[in-house]
Design an enzyme around this catalytic site. Structure first.
Site, mmCIF file in Angstrom:
data_model
loop_
_atom_site.group_PDB
_atom_site.id
_atom_site.type_symbol
_atom_site.label_atom_id
_atom_site.label_comp_id
_atom_site.label_asym_id
_atom_site.label_seq_id
_atom_site.Cartn_x
_atom_site.Cartn_y
_atom_site.Cartn_z
ATOM 1 C CG ASP A 63 -0.341 0.022 2.515
ATOM 2 O OD1 ASP A 63 0.894 -0.104 2.594
ATOM 3 O OD2 ASP A 63 -1.070 0.177 3.522
ATOM 4 C CD GLU A 199 7.581 -0.479 7.853
ATOM 5 O OE1 GLU A 199 6.649 -1.192 7.438
ATOM 6 O OE2 GLU A 199 7.809 0.669 7.427
HETATM 7 O O1 KIV Z 1 3.456 -1.145 1.699
HETATM 8 C C1 KIV Z 1 4.627 -1.535 1.763
HETATM 9 O O2 KIV Z 1 5.462 -1.240 0.906
HETATM 10 C C2 KIV Z 1 5.013 -2.335 2.905
HETATM 11 C C3 KIV Z 1 6.448 -2.708 3.041
HETATM 12 C C4 KIV Z 1 7.203 -1.548 3.483
HETATM 13 C C5 KIV Z 1 6.646 -3.870 3.925
HETATM 14 O O3 KIV Z 1 4.183 -2.672 3.705
#
Ligand code: KIV
Length: 316
Positions: A63, A199
């Site tokens: 997202d 994260e």
């Molecule tokens: O939306 C995204 O790119 C993510 C990654 C950073 C894991 O959730």
């Protein structure tokens, strides 16, 4: 036509095509064998092809596309329909990597039934092979798993919680919050999650969770001890128009490369240096006017019609 079938002319065979398809169980096997898992985001056909053909194991239609592709300030605005649109494009490009679709904010924050219905859309309409959800939503993970939908969890700094967290802050910095993070991770694994994105957490916390968990951890800003690593594609190639976070390594400068190509093109157009005669279509020689005579082209001459549909006249 099934979304998982590839039309024969969709793309030419690539060297990596003979490698076995990556599945969720295959990721667990990689953890068991101590093989690092590579993961990257992609949001469209072209980048997904590059990522897949480079042999990356997991492609996340993140997202984060809200920010890096659509220009929003955070990830909250992107909709299920937008995510499905992009996931479909990625799915068409990918042959080997596991395709994971990120469920956007609001699509699983109500009832479990709503979350399940939206996840089914990603599988049915977009060809996603797994969905990712943020937070310790154990009941939802269990329901998705019961519905045969593989789930990737996401804990630590969860961008969809930006307002609750008061910004993008490293999480699990105290013994209490680190203990809670580990308990949440174990609960998600127990509920059936097949992998877990960690994260924005201290390396030490991520290492402990990785050692304790039966499923692979995939880190972003979580240090090198996770079972795999993921980055946002636009961070990797410098297409974000913003300073990089500490955990980002820029492997290329696509901004500089694209900017120079675009400026060069504009200058060529302004100086009438593009297109050249060789880059132009022509009538057959018999139909062209003799230079310097002032005559007009004979469009009705035999064979003078260029096939406009197929551009067969490329060399003419
Ligand atoms: O939306 C995204 O790119 C993510 C990654 C950073 C894991 O959730």
């Amino acid at each position: 036509m099934s979304l998982t079938n590839f039309p024969s002319d969709a793309r030419l065979a690539q060297p990596g095509d003979s490698l076995p398809k990556v599945t969720m169980p295959a990721l667990s096997e990689m953890k068991r064998q101590g093989k690092p898992i590579s993961a990257l985001t992609a949001y469209d056909y072209a980048t997904a092809r590059l990522v897949d053909e480079a042999g990356v194991d997991l492609i996340l239609v993140g997202d984060s596309l809200a920010q890096v592709v659509l220009g929003h300030e955070n990830t909250l605005a992107v909709t299920v329909d937008e995510m499905i649109h992009h996931t479909r494009a990625v799915r068409r490009a990918v042959r080997r990597a596991l395709v994971v679709a990120d469920m956007p904010f609001g699509s699983y924050h109500g009832t479990v039934a709503e979350g399940l219905a939206n996840a089914i859309r990603f599988v049915k309409e977009a060809g996603a092979e797994a969905v990712k959800i943020e937070g310790p939503r154990v009941e939802l993970v269990r329901a998705l798993t019961d519905a045969e939908i593989p789930v990737v969890g996401h804990l630590g700094l969860t961008p969809q919680s930006v307002h609750r967290m008061g910004g993008y802050r490293v999480q699990a910095r105290t013994s209490e919050t680190a203990r809670q993070l580990q308990a949440d991770a174990l609960a998600l694994a127990e509920a059936g999650a097949g992998a877990l994105v960690l994260e924005g957490v201290p390396r030490e916390a991520a290492a402990e969770i990785t050692a304790a968990l039966p499923i692979p951890t995939i880190g972003i800003g979580a240090g090198p001890d996770c079972d795999g690593q993921i980055l946002v594609f636009h961070d990797l190639v410098n297409l974000t128009f913003a300073p990089a976070a500490k955990f980002v390594r820029r492997y290329a400068d696509a901004s500089a490369l694209f900017r120079s190509a675009i400026e060069h093109y504009r200058e060529d157009v302004e100086h009438r240096a593009f297109p050249s005669d060789a880059e132009s279509y022509h009538l057959p020689k018999a139909a062209r006017p003799v230079p310097g005579t002032g005559a007009k082209p004979d469009f009705d001459a035999a064979g003078a019609i260029v096939n406009r549909d197929t551009f067969e006249d490329r060399a003419g």
